[in-house]
Design a protein around this motif. Structure first.
Motif, PDB file in Angstrom:
ATOM      1  N   TYR A 111       0.795  -1.153  -0.022  1.00  0.00           N
ATOM      2  CA  TYR A 111      -0.031  -0.021  -0.060  1.00  0.00           C
ATOM      3  C   TYR A 111       0.950   1.445  -0.122  1.00  0.00           C
ATOM      4  O   TYR A 111       2.159   1.142   0.635  1.00  0.00           O
ATOM      5  CB  TYR A 111      -0.813  -0.195   1.193  1.00  0.00           C
ATOM      6  CG  TYR A 111      -1.856  -1.044   1.381  1.00  0.00           C
ATOM      7  CD1 TYR A 111      -3.243  -1.139   0.737  1.00  0.00           C
ATOM      8  CD2 TYR A 111      -1.586  -2.186   2.070  1.00  0.00           C
ATOM      9  CE1 TYR A 111      -3.863  -2.149   0.730  1.00  0.00           C
ATOM     10  CE2 TYR A 111      -2.302  -3.290   1.983  1.00  0.00           C
ATOM     11  CZ  TYR A 111      -3.673  -3.274   1.370  1.00  0.00           C
ATOM     12  OH  TYR A 111      -4.515  -4.579   1.676  1.00  0.00           O
ATOM     13  N   ASP A 112       0.514   2.223  -0.639  1.00  0.00           N
ATOM     14  CA  ASP A 112       1.272   3.600  -0.624  1.00  0.00           C
ATOM     15  C   ASP A 112       0.070   4.675  -1.009  1.00  0.00           C
ATOM     16  O   ASP A 112      -0.119   4.802  -1.987  1.00  0.00           O
ATOM     17  CB  ASP A 112       2.216   3.645  -1.625  1.00  0.00           C
ATOM     18  CG  ASP A 112       3.100   4.825  -1.669  1.00  0.00           C
ATOM     19  OD1 ASP A 112       2.507   5.766  -1.060  1.00  0.00           O
ATOM     20  OD2 ASP A 112       4.311   4.999  -2.331  1.00  0.00           O
ATOM     21  N   ARG A 113      -0.531   5.386   0.055  1.00  0.00           N
ATOM     22  CA  ARG A 113      -1.408   6.468  -0.197  1.00  0.00           C
ATOM     23  C   ARG A 113      -0.962   7.475  -1.008  1.00  0.00           C
ATOM     24  O   ARG A 113      -1.768   8.300  -1.789  1.00  0.00           O
ATOM     25  CB  ARG A 113      -1.901   7.081   1.275  1.00  0.00           C
ATOM     26  CG  ARG A 113      -2.818   6.068   1.956  1.00  0.00           C
ATOM     27  CD  ARG A 113      -3.187   6.616   3.094  1.00  0.00           C
ATOM     28  NE  ARG A 113      -1.823   6.495   4.068  1.00  0.00           N
ATOM     29  CZ  ARG A 113      -2.050   6.520   5.376  1.00  0.00           C
ATOM     30  NH1 ARG A 113      -2.879   6.612   6.156  1.00  0.00           N
ATOM     31  NH2 ARG A 113      -0.975   6.759   6.055  1.00  0.00           N
ATOM     32  N   ALA A 114       0.349   7.664  -1.104  1.00  0.00           N
ATOM     33  CA  ALA A 114       0.830   8.951  -1.967  1.00  0.00           C
ATOM     34  C   ALA A 114       1.250   8.514  -3.446  1.00  0.00           C
ATOM     35  O   ALA A 114       1.749   9.355  -4.140  1.00  0.00           O
ATOM     36  CB  ALA A 114       2.204   9.236  -1.110  1.00  0.00           C
ATOM     37  N   ASP A 115       0.892   7.248  -3.708  1.00  0.00           N
ATOM     38  CA  ASP A 115       1.322   6.677  -5.109  1.00  0.00           C
ATOM     39  C   ASP A 115      -0.022   6.466  -5.953  1.00  0.00           C
ATOM     40  O   ASP A 115      -0.631   5.615  -5.374  1.00  0.00           O
ATOM     41  CB  ASP A 115       2.022   5.440  -5.100  1.00  0.00           C
ATOM     42  CG  ASP A 115       2.672   5.106  -6.342  1.00  0.00           C
ATOM     43  OD1 ASP A 115       1.938   5.475  -7.329  1.00  0.00           O
ATOM     44  OD2 ASP A 115       3.635   4.361  -6.361  1.00  0.00           O
ATOM     45  N   ALA A 116      -0.140   7.423  -6.704  1.00  0.00           N
ATOM     46  CA  ALA A 116      -1.679   7.469  -7.453  1.00  0.00           C
ATOM     47  C   ALA A 116      -1.794   6.080  -8.339  1.00  0.00           C
ATOM     48  O   ALA A 116      -2.723   5.578  -8.692  1.00  0.00           O
ATOM     49  CB  ALA A 116      -1.530   8.310  -8.626  1.00  0.00           C
ATOM     50  N   ASN A 117      -0.555   5.308  -8.455  1.00  0.00           N
ATOM     51  CA  ASN A 117      -0.579   3.998  -9.193  1.00  0.00           C
ATOM     52  C   ASN A 117      -1.074   2.794  -8.439  1.00  0.00           C
ATOM     53  O   ASN A 117      -0.998   1.641  -8.961  1.00  0.00           O
ATOM     54  CB  ASN A 117       0.781   3.868  -9.779  1.00  0.00           C
ATOM     55  CG  ASN A 117       1.195   4.728 -10.938  1.00  0.00           C
ATOM     56  OD1 ASN A 117       0.317   5.176 -11.820  1.00  0.00           O
ATOM     57  ND2 ASN A 117       2.448   5.254 -10.812  1.00  0.00           N
ATOM     58  N   VAL A 118      -1.161   3.163  -7.131  1.00  0.00           N
ATOM     59  CA  VAL A 118      -1.303   2.069  -6.218  1.00  0.00           C
ATOM     60  C   VAL A 118      -2.833   2.277  -5.696  1.00  0.00           C
ATOM     61  O   VAL A 118      -3.035   3.414  -4.911  1.00  0.00           O
ATOM     62  CB  VAL A 118      -0.388   2.091  -4.875  1.00  0.00           C
ATOM     63  CG1 VAL A 118      -0.862   0.849  -4.101  1.00  0.00           C
ATOM     64  CG2 VAL A 118       1.097   1.694  -5.564  1.00  0.00           C
ATOM     65  N   GLY A 119      -3.907   1.542  -5.978  1.00  0.00           N
ATOM     66  CA  GLY A 119      -5.166   1.895  -5.667  1.00  0.00           C
ATOM     67  C   GLY A 119      -5.477   1.547  -4.057  1.00  0.00           C
ATOM     68  O   GLY A 119      -4.550   0.992  -3.580  1.00  0.00           O
ATOM     69  N   PRO A 120      -6.624   1.741  -3.653  1.00  0.00           N
ATOM     70  CA  PRO A 120      -6.879   1.470  -2.283  1.00  0.00           C
ATOM     71  C   PRO A 120      -6.812  -0.080  -1.844  1.00  0.00           C
ATOM     72  O   PRO A 120      -6.498  -0.375  -0.769  1.00  0.00           O
ATOM     73  CB  PRO A 120      -8.212   2.165  -2.131  1.00  0.00           C
ATOM     74  CG  PRO A 120      -9.043   2.186  -3.714  1.00  0.00           C
ATOM     75  CD  PRO A 120      -7.685   2.407  -4.500  1.00  0.00           C
ATOM     76  N   GLY A 121      -6.718  -0.887  -2.664  1.00  0.00           N
ATOM     77  CA  GLY A 121      -6.799  -2.273  -2.715  1.00  0.00           C
ATOM     78  C   GLY A 121      -5.497  -2.601  -2.421  1.00  0.00           C
ATOM     79  O   GLY A 121      -5.159  -3.858  -2.051  1.00  0.00           O
ATOM     80  N   GLY A 122      -4.374  -1.726  -2.653  1.00  0.00           N
ATOM     81  CA  GLY A 122      -2.868  -2.221  -2.591  1.00  0.00           C
ATOM     82  C   GLY A 122      -2.590  -3.161  -3.850  1.00  0.00           C
ATOM     83  O   GLY A 122      -3.300  -3.420  -4.828  1.00  0.00           O
ATOM     84  N   LEU A 123      -1.183  -3.478  -4.128  1.00  0.00           N
ATOM     85  CA  LEU A 123      -0.824  -4.273  -4.803  1.00  0.00           C
ATOM     86  C   LEU A 123      -0.226  -5.803  -4.473  1.00  0.00           C
ATOM     87  O   LEU A 123       0.365  -5.371  -3.410  1.00  0.00           O
ATOM     88  CB  LEU A 123       0.374  -3.651  -5.751  1.00  0.00           C
ATOM     89  CG  LEU A 123       0.240  -2.334  -6.398  1.00  0.00           C
ATOM     90  CD1 LEU A 123       1.778  -1.954  -7.150  1.00  0.00           C
ATOM     91  CD2 LEU A 123      -1.020  -2.487  -7.752  1.00  0.00           C
ATOM     92  N   HIS A 124      -0.701  -6.755  -5.039  1.00  0.00           N
ATOM     93  CA  HIS A 124      -0.216  -8.041  -4.576  1.00  0.00           C
ATOM     94  C   HIS A 124       1.576  -8.157  -5.109  1.00  0.00           C
ATOM     95  O   HIS A 124       1.765  -7.755  -6.116  1.00  0.00           O
ATOM     96  CB  HIS A 124      -0.825  -8.903  -5.265  1.00  0.00           C
ATOM     97  CG  HIS A 124      -0.313 -10.287  -5.027  1.00  0.00           C
ATOM     98  ND1 HIS A 124      -0.624 -11.273  -3.994  1.00  0.00           N
ATOM     99  CD2 HIS A 124       0.413 -11.394  -5.973  1.00  0.00           C
ATOM    100  CE1 HIS A 124       0.093 -12.385  -3.898  1.00  0.00           C
ATOM    101  NE2 HIS A 124       0.514 -12.497  -4.989  1.00  0.00           N
TER     102      HIS A 124
END
Length: 198
Positions: free
Chosen positions: A70-83
């Motif tokens: 998760y990264d709230r500051a990164d627009a490429n990472v949605g609220p569900g995060g990245l696997h």
């Protein structure tokens, strides 16, 4: 004392643990590049780190619940995060410079930090211009009242034998600080300490 076996490509070298520990003495009068090589070699020879080159199971994949980044500051990472298939992808593929690994006791956080230290040491030996120096610290030692993170890091850097100042480490982005033991800082002001590190 014991022995350390270094094997690669069908050949191997055996050295005593006493010889390995003597590397620190060699660094005292060495030039800066040689001091750095000695420092990095100790990660490869120290079984605390070296064994994870053989025995490491990536902290990822089949974990339940699945590991997410998760990264709230990164627009490429949605609220569900990245696997992530391996936690190291956050650094190598997503180029993150600040990362917190959260998990239950025994989940592999410390082991992953050891593996990261080994990975960084090997990368720096192969490519000193782009690799980072791994600096491992345990936050259980961050106990002084009103101590600032910069002072803690500065004091630890002085013990490495690298001759690298805190200012140089930060200015030239030559290091990766690997901090363990977040939950081992004093409980009475832990939130203030975490805020200081943040």
């Amino acid at each position: 004392g014991g022995h350390i076996v270094i094997a690669s490509g069908g050949s191997q070298v055996t050295i005593t643990t006493l010889d390995a520990s003597a590397l620190g003495a060699l660094a005292v009068n060495a030039d800066p590049r040689r001091r750095e090589e000695i420092y990095l070699t100790r990660f490869i020879l120290d079984e605390t780190y070296a064994r994870w080159g053989r025995d490491y199971v990536p902290l990822a994949g089949d974990l339940q619940p699945a590991m997410r980044y998760y990264d709230r500051a990164d627009a490429n990472v949605g609220p569900g995060g990245l696997h992530l298939e391996d936690v190291r992808e956050a650094i190598s593929e997503h180029h993150k410079t600040k990362l917190v690994i959260l998990g239950q006791p025994g989940a592999g956080k410390t082991t992953t930090l050891y593996r990261l230290a080994l990975d960084f040491a090997l990368e720096r030996l192969r490519d000193p211009a782009r690799g980072k120096l791994p600096i491992s610290l345990n936050l259980a030692n961050f106990r002084k009242v009103n101590e600032l993170p910069a002072d803690f890091l500065r004091a630890h850097l002085e013990t490495t034998g690298l001759g690298l100042s805190y200012g140089e480490a930060i200015a030239y982005r030559q290091v990766c600080f690997l901090l363990d033991g977040l939950n081992q800082m004093p409980a009475d002001d832990r939130n203030d300490r975490i805020d200081a590190w943040r």
